[in-house]
Design an enzyme around this catalytic site. Structure first.
Site, PDB file in Angstrom:
ATOM      1  N   PHE A   1       0.809  -1.227   0.000  1.00 43.54           N
ATOM      2  CA  PHE A   1       0.000   0.000   0.000  1.00 43.54           C
ATOM      3  C   PHE A   1       0.837   1.270   0.000  1.00 43.54           C
ATOM      4  O   PHE A   1       0.369   2.329  -0.410  1.00 43.54           O
ATOM      5  CB  PHE A   1      -0.947   0.009   1.221  1.00 43.54           C
ATOM      6  CG  PHE A   1      -0.292   0.470   2.501  1.00 43.54           C
ATOM      7  CD1 PHE A   1      -0.175   1.828   2.788  1.00 43.54           C
ATOM      8  CD2 PHE A   1       0.236  -0.444   3.402  1.00 43.54           C
ATOM      9  CE1 PHE A   1       0.449   2.261   3.957  1.00 43.54           C
ATOM     10  CE2 PHE A   1       0.855  -0.022   4.576  1.00 43.54           C
ATOM     11  CZ  PHE A   1       0.961   1.333   4.849  1.00 43.54           C
TER      12      PHE A   1
ATOM     13  N   LYS B   1      -0.865  -6.909  -9.322  1.00 42.75           N
ATOM     14  CA  LYS B   1      -1.860  -7.066  -8.248  1.00 42.75           C
ATOM     15  C   LYS B   1      -1.500  -6.018  -7.194  1.00 42.75           C
ATOM     16  O   LYS B   1      -0.630  -6.222  -6.363  1.00 42.75           O
ATOM     17  CB  LYS B   1      -1.780  -8.486  -7.663  1.00 42.75           C
ATOM     18  CG  LYS B   1      -3.051  -9.001  -7.005  1.00 42.75           C
ATOM     19  CD  LYS B   1      -3.601  -8.145  -5.893  1.00 42.75           C
ATOM     20  CE  LYS B   1      -2.860  -8.292  -4.592  1.00 42.75           C
ATOM     21  NZ  LYS B   1      -3.318  -7.323  -3.548  1.00 42.75           N
TER      22      LYS B   1
ATOM     23  N   GLU C   1      -4.955  -3.715  -1.967  1.00 41.01           N
ATOM     24  CA  GLU C   1      -6.401  -3.447  -1.955  1.00 41.01           C
ATOM     25  C   GLU C   1      -6.725  -2.197  -1.127  1.00 41.01           C
ATOM     26  O   GLU C   1      -7.856  -1.731  -1.112  1.00 41.01           O
ATOM     27  CB  GLU C   1      -7.171  -4.667  -1.438  1.00 41.01           C
ATOM     28  CG  GLU C   1      -6.857  -5.121  -0.023  1.00 41.01           C
ATOM     29  CD  GLU C   1      -5.649  -6.060   0.073  1.00 41.01           C
ATOM     30  OE1 GLU C   1      -4.610  -5.781  -0.573  1.00 41.01           O
ATOM     31  OE2 GLU C   1      -5.732  -7.043   0.828  1.00 41.01           O
TER      32      GLU C   1
ATOM     33  N   CYS D   1       9.401   2.043   3.486  1.00 38.08           N
ATOM     34  CA  CYS D   1      10.289   0.926   3.816  1.00 38.08           C
ATOM     35  C   CYS D   1      11.696   1.416   4.106  1.00 38.08           C
ATOM     36  O   CYS D   1      12.508   0.685   4.646  1.00 38.08           O
ATOM     37  CB  CYS D   1      10.316  -0.064   2.666  1.00 38.08           C
ATOM     38  SG  CYS D   1      10.821   0.728   1.142  1.00 38.08           S
TER      39      CYS D   1
HETATM   40  P1  NAD Z   1       1.481  -6.588   3.020  1.00 39.36           P
HETATM   41  O1  NAD Z   1       2.512  -7.647   3.143  1.00 39.36           O
HETATM   42  O2  NAD Z   1       0.345  -6.613   3.968  1.00 39.36           O
HETATM   43  O3  NAD Z   1       0.822  -6.623   1.546  1.00 39.36           O
HETATM   44  C1  NAD Z   1       1.614  -6.606   0.384  1.00 39.36           C
HETATM   45  C2  NAD Z   1       0.843  -7.292  -0.738  1.00 39.36           C
HETATM   46  O4  NAD Z   1       0.602  -8.658  -0.382  1.00 39.36           O
HETATM   47  C3  NAD Z   1      -0.527  -6.679  -1.011  1.00 39.36           C
HETATM   48  O5  NAD Z   1      -0.741  -6.650  -2.392  1.00 39.36           O
HETATM   49  C4  NAD Z   1      -1.484  -7.611  -0.294  1.00 39.36           C
HETATM   50  O6  NAD Z   1      -2.748  -7.674  -0.911  1.00 39.36           O
HETATM   51  C5  NAD Z   1      -0.793  -8.958  -0.368  1.00 39.36           C
HETATM   52  N1  NAD Z   1      -1.045  -9.811   0.795  1.00 39.36           N
HETATM   53  C6  NAD Z   1      -1.266  -9.413   2.082  1.00 39.36           C
HETATM   54  N2  NAD Z   1      -1.423 -10.476   2.888  1.00 39.36           N
HETATM   55  C7  NAD Z   1      -1.279 -11.574   2.106  1.00 39.36           C
HETATM   56  C8  NAD Z   1      -1.311 -12.977   2.363  1.00 39.36           C
HETATM   57  N3  NAD Z   1      -1.526 -13.454   3.578  1.00 39.36           N
HETATM   58  N4  NAD Z   1      -1.122 -13.815   1.324  1.00 39.36           N
HETATM   59  C9  NAD Z   1      -0.899 -13.351   0.079  1.00 39.36           C
HETATM   60  N5  NAD Z   1      -0.856 -12.027  -0.213  1.00 39.36           N
HETATM   61  C10 NAD Z   1      -1.032 -11.147   0.779  1.00 39.36           C
HETATM   62  O7  NAD Z   1       2.248  -5.178   3.063  1.00 39.36           O
HETATM   63  P2  NAD Z   1       1.612  -3.720   3.150  1.00 39.36           P
HETATM   64  O8  NAD Z   1       1.060  -3.508   4.511  1.00 39.36           O
HETATM   65  O9  NAD Z   1       0.749  -3.474   1.978  1.00 39.36           O
HETATM   66  O10 NAD Z   1       2.918  -2.828   2.941  1.00 39.36           O
HETATM   67  C11 NAD Z   1       3.782  -2.459   3.985  1.00 39.36           C
HETATM   68  C12 NAD Z   1       4.941  -3.416   4.084  1.00 39.36           C
HETATM   69  O11 NAD Z   1       5.676  -3.433   2.856  1.00 39.36           O
HETATM   70  C13 NAD Z   1       5.950  -3.002   5.144  1.00 39.36           C
HETATM   71  O12 NAD Z   1       6.380  -4.163   5.807  1.00 39.36           O
HETATM   72  C14 NAD Z   1       7.085  -2.380   4.352  1.00 39.36           C
HETATM   73  O13 NAD Z   1       8.345  -2.410   4.976  1.00 39.36           O
HETATM   74  C15 NAD Z   1       7.067  -3.243   3.139  1.00 39.36           C
HETATM   75  N6  NAD Z   1       7.723  -2.568   2.031  1.00 39.36           N
HETATM   76  C16 NAD Z   1       8.973  -3.000   1.704  1.00 39.36           C
HETATM   77  C17 NAD Z   1       9.658  -2.378   0.693  1.00 39.36           C
HETATM   78  C18 NAD Z   1      11.032  -2.832   0.323  1.00 39.36           C
HETATM   79  O14 NAD Z   1      11.557  -2.327  -0.642  1.00 39.36           O
HETATM   80  N7  NAD Z   1      11.637  -3.780   1.011  1.00 39.36           N
HETATM   81  C19 NAD Z   1       9.068  -1.323  -0.019  1.00 39.36           C
HETATM   82  C20 NAD Z   1       7.780  -0.923   0.329  1.00 39.36           C
HETATM   83  C21 NAD Z   1       7.117  -1.563   1.369  1.00 39.36           C
END
Ligand code: NAD
Length: 502
Positions: free
Chosen positions: A153, A177, A180, A285
């Site tokens: 997000f 994808k 959401e 991040c």
């Molecule tokens: P998230 O892991 O909740 O979701 C990321 C994606 O995975 C979304 O598209 C979501 O729909 C999907 N998803 C969520 N739960 C899932 C599951 N159980 N099974 C399959 N798919 C699933 O992350 P978020 O809250 O959207 O984003 C924040 C996180 O992203 C933080 O931990 C941040 O550090 C990380 N992030 C990392 C970087 C990097 O470069 N390392 C960059 C941006 C964000």
């Protein structure tokens, strides 16, 4: 009834306003707390339909000349520049970050599109003439087919743009994808690709949740997955995707440390800590979450930071505030609970954002900038990635203790050192177990022509995003050994052994 946010298939929104999706999720404006839309959540069958289109479109796209592909990339860059404010407004409306910061996000994504315009140069192979009598060897890189991009997000434009232009420039078709929580930006990107002349079906969007992700991870025709999100999901995506024969790069969560040595310019360090700790409400991040002060720095630095925090305006991102709301009410409550837990465990709350008076609607998901001092490595506010506007100050006696602390952390995304001592900085950049390092730079995000990625629990897989690693990830190598008969070249004849002559 709120607006439906659909998928993007065959160059158009899919479905249109009807029929109603079987499953959907509410999308909020975080600055008001109001529901602003309903995003469709794809079923497995819907994912299959989109992937089938992408397979067909990808085949043709891979056969399209490099010149034609590159001209679409240049056009995409132009249209994105023209529509950047529209994209930024969509980001702010669903993510909450302030408009200026949203524009900065678009800029960073744009830089990857510019990098991808040079793909023909990067896709060049090697050629060795005459490796044996009349034999030449050359290497080429070819597209993979359909690749999936699954994004978080916190950067609804930049993170997809880390991958999509590079994948498309390399001749692949993409299924994105998005999160959401803020899905609308993905549809603007799709419109921009269409306006740039990308053939239908080469860029697609499936909105959704775990159902859509699992369908992509197990789909026979999806050849590679670029994922960015939290560490538990990144690990799951890596393990599931690779078990299904895919190439996977899964970028995970972070806990970024900024180390301040006693000889640092403390005014500059205070500015940097505030910008890097509270920009985008800490939902980056690469945000600085842990400030590691080498004695006796903290006694002087903490008041300088607190002074600056007092001047920050938290409010609606459309009103020129410094910092916007958090993305959802649940996330705001979770971040605030870490502040409670830190205080209970003995940290001192130097600046408390829990009672912030925002310049925004009462129902917004507000939490003001917060600083905790005397944080210990055993406290949950330190051990967990909290992903909010909370800066934790840890005090250590020496450079070695600071380095040990950073290296003992399971994450390894970004880090920074503030010092005037070039030797100490050089030692740090060599010894620290982190993928991206800043020297007097708090958020060392690599430019598009370098690659972005962390170490340890911040990345599963061995390819970082964009730069030459991106080109490599989205192509596979082929080496051709060729021999053309000519009148002066003797026939090699029968020889069952490996050749021994040179
Ligand atoms: P998230 O892991 O909740 O979701 C990321 C994606 O995975 C979304 O598209 C979501 O729909 C999907 N998803 C969520 N739960 C899932 C599951 N159980 N099974 C399959 N798919 C699933 O992350 P978020 O809250 O959207 O984003 C924040 C996180 O992203 C933080 O931990 C941040 O550090 C990380 N992030 C990392 C970087 C990097 O470069 N390392 C960059 C941006 C964000």
């Amino acid at each position: 009834m709120s607006t439906l946010i659909p998928h993007w298939r065959a160059g158009a929104r899919w479905p249109g306003t009807t029929p109603e999706p079987e499953r959907y999720a509410d999308v909020h404006d975080p600055a008001t707390g109001q529901v602003s839309g309903r995003v469709a959540l794809a079923s497995g069958a819907e994912v299959d339909a989109v992937v089938a289109d992408a397979v067909a479109a990808g085949r043709e796209w891979a056969e399209t000349s490099l010149s034609r592909r590159t001209s679409v990339l240049f056009a995409f860059r132009e249209v994105l520049v023209r529509r950047r404010e529209e994209v930024a407004a969509a980001i702010t409306a669903e993510h909450g970050k302030v408009l200026d910061d949203a524009l900065g996000e678009v800029q960073r994504g744009l830089e990857v599109a510019e990098f991808a315009c040079g793909a023909p140069h990067l896709l060049k192979g090697g050629f060795s003439e005459g490796v044996s009598s009349g034999v030449d060897v050359y290497s080429i890189r070819q597209a993979l087919g359909v690749v999936a991009v699954i994004s978080p997000f916190n950067f609804p434009a930049m993170v997809p743009l880390w991958f999509v232009p590079v994948a498309i420039a390399c001749g692949n078709a993409v299924v994105l994808k998005p999160s959401e929580k803020d899905p609308s930006t993905s549809l603007l990107l799709a419109e921009i690709w269409a306006e740039a002349g990308l053939p239908d079906g080469v860029f697609n969007v499936v909105q959704g949740d775990k159902v859509a992700v699992d369908s992509l991870l197990t789909h026979r025709d999806v050849k590679a997955v670029s994922f960015v999100g939290s560490t538990p999901v990144a690990r799951y995506v890596y393990e599931t995707g690779t078990a299904h024969g895919k190439r996977v790069q899964a970028l995970g969560g972070a806990k970024n440390h900024m180390v301040v040595l006693p000889d640092a310019d403390l005014e500059a360090a205070a500015d940097a800590a505030v910008s890097a700790g509270f920009g985008s409400a800490g939902e980056r991040c690469m945000a600085i979450s842990a400030l590691v002060c080498v004695d006796p720095v903290a006694d002087r630095l903490v008041p300088l930071i607190a002074e600056r925090m007092a001047g920050l305006v938290t409010g609606d991102g459309r009103r020129g505030s410094d910092m916007g709301p958090l993305v959802t009410a649940t996330h705001r409550d979770k971040v605030a609970s870490y502040v409670d837990a830190g205080a209970e465990a003995g940290a001192s709350v130097v600046v408390d954002g829990r009672g912030v008076q925002p310049d925004g609607a009462e129902g917004g998901f507000w939490l003001g900038p917060t600083m905790l001092d005397h944080v210990e490595t055993s406290m949950s506010v330190y051990t967990d990635e909290i992903f909010g506007p909370v800066l934790s100050v840890l005090r250590v006696p020496s450079y070695d203790a600071a380095l040990d602390l950073v290296n003992a952390n399971p994450y390894g995304n970004g880090t920074a050192i503030f010092t005037h001592d070039g030797g100490a900085a050089r030692r740090f950049q060599h010894e620290v177990e982190v993928g991206m390092v800043g020297v007097n730079v708090p958020i060392p995000v690599p430019m598009a022509y370098y690659s972005f990625g962390g170490w340890k629990s911040s990345l599963f897989g061995d390819s970082h995003a964009h730069g030459t690693e991106g080109i490599h990830f989205f192509t596979r190598g082929k080496v051709v050994t060729s021999r053309w008969p000519t009148p002066d070249l003797p026939r090699p004849g029968i020889d069952l052994g490996f050749p021994q002559h040179r």
